[in-house]
Design a protein around this motif. Structure first.
Motif, PDB file in Angstrom:
ATOM      1  N   TRP A  86      38.188  45.459  36.344  1.00  0.00           N
ATOM      2  CA  TRP A  86      38.560  45.299  34.813  1.00  0.00           C
ATOM      3  C   TRP A  86      37.689  45.914  33.905  1.00  0.00           C
ATOM      4  O   TRP A  86      37.984  46.558  33.287  1.00  0.00           O
ATOM      5  N   LEU A  87      37.061  44.809  33.570  1.00  0.00           N
ATOM      6  CA  LEU A  87      35.509  44.835  32.856  1.00  0.00           C
ATOM      7  C   LEU A  87      34.726  46.079  32.544  1.00  0.00           C
ATOM      8  O   LEU A  87      34.662  47.048  32.074  1.00  0.00           O
ATOM      9  N   SER A  88      34.618  46.609  33.945  1.00  0.00           N
ATOM     10  CA  SER A  88      34.062  47.715  34.649  1.00  0.00           C
ATOM     11  C   SER A  88      34.806  49.149  34.477  1.00  0.00           C
ATOM     12  O   SER A  88      33.638  49.689  34.155  1.00  0.00           O
ATOM     13  N   GLU A  89      35.768  48.978  34.638  1.00  0.00           N
ATOM     14  CA  GLU A  89      36.632  50.267  34.804  1.00  0.00           C
ATOM     15  C   GLU A  89      37.507  50.341  33.218  1.00  0.00           C
ATOM     16  O   GLU A  89      37.879  51.238  33.352  1.00  0.00           O
ATOM     17  N   ARG A  90      37.343  49.597  32.464  1.00  0.00           N
ATOM     18  CA  ARG A  90      38.179  49.568  31.033  1.00  0.00           C
ATOM     19  C   ARG A  90      37.670  49.256  30.412  1.00  0.00           C
ATOM     20  O   ARG A  90      37.404  50.258  29.446  1.00  0.00           O
ATOM     21  N   TRP A  91      36.286  48.412  29.870  1.00  0.00           N
ATOM     22  CA  TRP A  91      36.889  47.865  28.725  1.00  0.00           C
ATOM     23  C   TRP A  91      34.555  48.803  28.806  1.00  0.00           C
ATOM     24  O   TRP A  91      34.719  49.016  27.409  1.00  0.00           O
TER      25      TRP A  91
END
Length: 124
Positions: A83-88
């Motif tokens: 999630w961190l790599s794809e969104r944040w």
């Protein structure tokens, strides 16, 4: 929706309300990818918080706070990284300055009376 799905959604609604009451901003709920789901993604000051929510009826087999096994914790860490790599990182270009924390919110629904909501920080 089946009874289990309704129970889970109700528990997640209670958990989101509790997190907001503690000053967190809910960024996303029920984020899914091929390898799993994150129930609630929140921000607390400068920390990204990944929340697993477990809801049980009183008297069920396992207390919700016992639900994060080492295997589940590892899965949550992998989902958090994704999630961190794809969104944040796409939005901010750098990791959150306060890091990433994985929390558990346990909800117990008694036969009578108000639900009991427990929030444990940094469980994984």
């Amino acid at each position: 929706m089946n009874d289990r799905g309704a129970l889970g959604r109700y528990g997640e609604d209670l958990a989101a309300r509790r997190l907001r009451e503690t000053g967190m901003a809910i960024l996303e709920r029920n984020w899914r990818c091929q390898t799993g789901e994150i129930d609630i993604i929140a921000r607390h000051v400068d920390t990204l918080v990944i929340c697993e929510v477990k809801t049980r009826r009183a008297g069920s087999y396992e207390h919700p706070m016992a639900a994060v096994t080492p295997r589940k914790a590892e899965r949550l860490r992998r989902l958090a990284a994704r999630w961190l790599s794809e969104r944040w990182l796409v939005r901010y270009g750098r990791p959150p300055t306060g890091g990433v924390r994985i929390d558990l919110v346990g909800v117990v629904l008694p036969q009578r009376g108000a639900p009991v909501v427990e929030h444990a920080q940094g469980v994984a």
